[in-house]
Design an enzyme around this catalytic site. Structure first.
Site, PDB file in Angstrom:
ATOM      1  N   SER A 129      10.773 -50.044 -20.062  1.00 21.84           N
ATOM      2  CA  SER A 129       9.727 -49.013 -20.149  1.00 21.84           C
ATOM      3  C   SER A 129       8.482 -49.403 -19.360  1.00 21.84           C
ATOM      4  CB  SER A 129       9.352 -48.854 -21.625  1.00 21.84           C
ATOM      5  OG  SER A 129       8.103 -48.233 -21.755  1.00 21.84           O
ATOM      6  N   GLU A 131       5.716 -49.118 -20.485  1.00 22.66           N
ATOM      7  CA  GLU A 131       4.816 -49.760 -21.460  1.00 22.66           C
ATOM      8  C   GLU A 131       4.844 -51.285 -21.325  1.00 22.66           C
ATOM      9  OE1 GLU A 131       2.610 -48.522 -24.109  1.00 22.66           O
ATOM     10  OE2 GLU A 131       2.717 -46.975 -22.584  1.00 22.66           O
ATOM     11  N   TYR A 153       5.622 -52.440 -29.405  1.00 24.77           N
ATOM     12  CA  TYR A 153       6.685 -51.705 -28.708  1.00 24.77           C
ATOM     13  C   TYR A 153       6.859 -52.279 -27.295  1.00 24.77           C
ATOM     14  CZ  TYR A 153       9.075 -48.232 -25.954  1.00 24.77           C
ATOM     15  OH  TYR A 153       9.949 -47.637 -25.085  1.00 24.77           O
TER      16      TYR A 153
HETATM   17  P1  GDR Z   1       3.927 -43.120 -24.649  1.00 25.28           P
HETATM   18  O1  GDR Z   1       4.102 -41.568 -25.026  1.00 25.28           O
HETATM   19  O2  GDR Z   1       3.187 -43.858 -25.684  1.00 25.28           O
HETATM   20  O3  GDR Z   1       3.382 -43.173 -23.258  1.00 25.28           O
HETATM   21  O4  GDR Z   1       5.424 -43.655 -24.652  1.00 25.28           O
HETATM   22  P2  GDR Z   1       3.211 -40.612 -25.940  1.00 25.28           P
HETATM   23  O5  GDR Z   1       3.589 -39.224 -25.533  1.00 25.28           O
HETATM   24  O6  GDR Z   1       3.331 -40.942 -27.381  1.00 25.28           O
HETATM   25  O7  GDR Z   1       1.702 -40.950 -25.497  1.00 25.28           O
HETATM   26  C1  GDR Z   1       1.230 -40.708 -24.178  1.00 25.28           C
HETATM   27  C2  GDR Z   1      -0.281 -40.856 -24.137  1.00 25.28           C
HETATM   28  O8  GDR Z   1      -0.887 -39.768 -24.846  1.00 25.28           O
HETATM   29  C3  GDR Z   1      -1.942 -40.279 -25.658  1.00 25.28           C
HETATM   30  N1  GDR Z   1      -2.196 -39.362 -26.784  1.00 25.28           N
HETATM   31  C4  GDR Z   1      -1.329 -39.069 -27.767  1.00 25.28           C
HETATM   32  N2  GDR Z   1      -0.064 -39.499 -27.984  1.00 25.28           N
HETATM   33  C5  GDR Z   1       0.600 -38.994 -29.062  1.00 25.28           C
HETATM   34  N3  GDR Z   1       1.855 -39.353 -29.283  1.00 25.28           N
HETATM   35  N4  GDR Z   1      -0.010 -38.136 -29.953  1.00 25.28           N
HETATM   36  C6  GDR Z   1      -1.292 -37.694 -29.774  1.00 25.28           C
HETATM   37  O9  GDR Z   1      -1.816 -36.926 -30.570  1.00 25.28           O
HETATM   38  C7  GDR Z   1      -1.989 -38.176 -28.623  1.00 25.28           C
HETATM   39  N5  GDR Z   1      -3.230 -37.965 -28.116  1.00 25.28           N
HETATM   40  C8  GDR Z   1      -3.346 -38.676 -27.009  1.00 25.28           C
HETATM   41  C9  GDR Z   1      -1.435 -41.654 -26.092  1.00 25.28           C
HETATM   42  O10 GDR Z   1      -2.506 -42.435 -26.586  1.00 25.28           O
HETATM   43  C10 GDR Z   1      -0.823 -42.145 -24.780  1.00 25.28           C
HETATM   44  O11 GDR Z   1      -1.816 -42.691 -23.976  1.00 25.28           O
HETATM   45  C11 GDR Z   1       6.519 -42.883 -24.176  1.00 25.28           C
HETATM   46  C12 GDR Z   1       7.704 -43.189 -25.091  1.00 25.28           C
HETATM   47  O12 GDR Z   1       8.777 -42.354 -24.741  1.00 25.28           O
HETATM   48  C13 GDR Z   1       8.146 -44.635 -24.925  1.00 25.28           C
HETATM   49  O13 GDR Z   1       9.311 -44.872 -25.720  1.00 25.28           O
HETATM   50  C14 GDR Z   1       8.453 -44.886 -23.462  1.00 25.28           C
HETATM   51  O14 GDR Z   1       8.857 -46.225 -23.271  1.00 25.28           O
HETATM   52  C15 GDR Z   1       7.227 -44.582 -22.625  1.00 25.28           C
HETATM   53  O15 GDR Z   1       6.829 -43.229 -22.837  1.00 25.28           O
HETATM   54  C16 GDR Z   1       7.486 -44.772 -21.139  1.00 25.28           C
END
Ligand code: GDR
Length: 337
Positions: A129, A131, A153
């Site tokens: 990933s 990440e 993670y």
């Molecule tokens: P990510 O995906 O952590 O990048 O991992 P996510 O969609 O959860 O977050 C992306 C970004 O958005 C910001 N964010 C929020 N995130 C979520 N979930 N909910 C919210 O309300 C929100 N508001 C802002 C987060 O802080 C972050 O910066 C995904 C997953 O699929 C992993 O398993 C994978 O490895 C990576 O993508 C590549």
């Protein structure tokens, strides 16, 4: 040539379902590891596989048990193994570090070790990933960029990546790491930010909600389409030598950009509906990720075609359809599901 046999962990998820479809279209015999509870509740837990369920072979087992993995692999004797299963929600890894580390690291280790003893010629794909890069030293990130994960993670994925590389170097396993940046689709889980936004907009249009509560709107990610990313997984395993590849679009957008595209397409002013909630910020955030997939382009011939706006609009159209609402603007592309 006899039919190839593929084994997928995480087959019920977004990527697993697209990959299973791709492999069936290439005439593979497709096997998937599932939890017993999933087999008992197929309508809900196997919903992403609904249209292809009868063509798949399911095996009940657990990545928490070496004996279970050993047993399942012994029965299948796969030619290709795609290890996609994980605790994949970064936010949750801050709430339960221990489960994330144990499940993700041990699961990968058990699988590699069992393959080494049962099917040492099996091709292996590990779902690494972006990440793993976390707070990266350089933008964009490529296969040589140093890892600096910012969550358990991310740490668990670095461990899985290193285990995979070590099994390749120490035991000659034909094992590849995909370093996939964010990839989304109408099959994305509702907890991830893109789907949270598109499904939230659809619920607002349907009159079922009047807000979308979000964390850090400034975070920037490199978002591609999951259907295209699983094709890269398969391509990696078809190369003469196993190797590691970054898969990304090279384009970054902020969470605020996702908000704007989705609300604009719905004809709504996002400022009236989006609530910024400090509690949804992560203790250590990754501010920006942007991938350089030139090695994959060069060696695999892989190239992303679906762009950010098209992706978000496809997800929104799908969510609106599920809520029984239509978008007045007609500015989206039809869901291809
Ligand atoms: P990510 O995906 O952590 O990048 O991992 P996510 O969609 O959860 O977050 C992306 C970004 O958005 C910001 N964010 C929020 N995130 C979520 N979930 N909910 C919210 O309300 C929100 N508001 C802002 C987060 O802080 C972050 O910066 C995904 C997953 O699929 C992993 O398993 C994978 O490895 C990576 O993508 C590549």
């Amino acid at each position: 040539m006899s039919q190839k046999r593929a084994f997928i962990t995480g087959i019920t998820g977004q990527d697993g379902s697209y990959l299973a479809e791709l492999l069936l279209s290439k005439d593979y015999e497709v096997h998937g590891l599932v939890r017993r509870v999933a087999l008992e509740d197929p309508e809900n837990r196997l919903s992403r596989l609904a249209s292809i369920r009868s063509q798949l072979h399911f095996h009940s087992g657990s990545l928490e048990s070496y004996a279970s993995i050993h047993h399942v692999l012994g029965r299948i004797q796969p030619d290709e193994c795609y290890h996609l299963a994980a605790q994949s929600f970064v936010t949750y890894s801050f709430d339960d570090e221990f489960t994330t580390l144990q499940a993700n690291i041990n699961g990968t280790h058990y699988l590699l070790s069992a393959l080494k003893s049962i099917a040492p010629n099996c091709l292996f794909y590990f779902a690494g990933s972006s990440e793993m890069f976390g707070q990266a030293d350089e933008v964009p990130q490529n296969e040589r960029t140093r890892f600096h994960p910012r969550s358990t993670y991310g740490i668990s994925k670095v461990a899985g990546f290193e285990l995979t590389r070590n099994y390749r170097e120490a035991y000659g396993l034909r094992a590849c790491n995909g370093i996939l940046f964010n990839h989304e689709s109408p099959r994305r889980g509702f907890e991830f930010v893109t789907r949270k936004i598109t499904s939230g907009v659809a619920r607002i249009l349907a009159g079922k909600s009047d807000e979308v509560r979000l964390g850090n709107l400034e975070a920037r990610r490199d978002w591609g389409h999951a259907r295209e990313y699983v094709a890269a997984m398969w391509l990696m395993l078809q190369q003469p030598e196993p190797d590691d590849y970054v898969i990304a679009t090279g384009e970054t957008h902020s969470v605020a950009d996702v908000v704007e595209v989705a609300f604009d397409a719905a004809g709504l002013d996002w400022r009236k509906y989006v609530v910024c909630d400090r509690d949804l910020h992560r203790p250590s955030e990754v501010n920006v990720l942007s991938g350089d997939a030139s090695k994959a382009r060069r060696e695999l011939g892989w190239e992303p075609r679906i762009h950010f706006r098209e992706l978000i609009l496809e997800m929104l159209a799908h969510d609106c359809q599920a809520q029984g609402v239509t978008l007045a603007t007609g500015a989206w592309t039809d869901s291809k599901q």
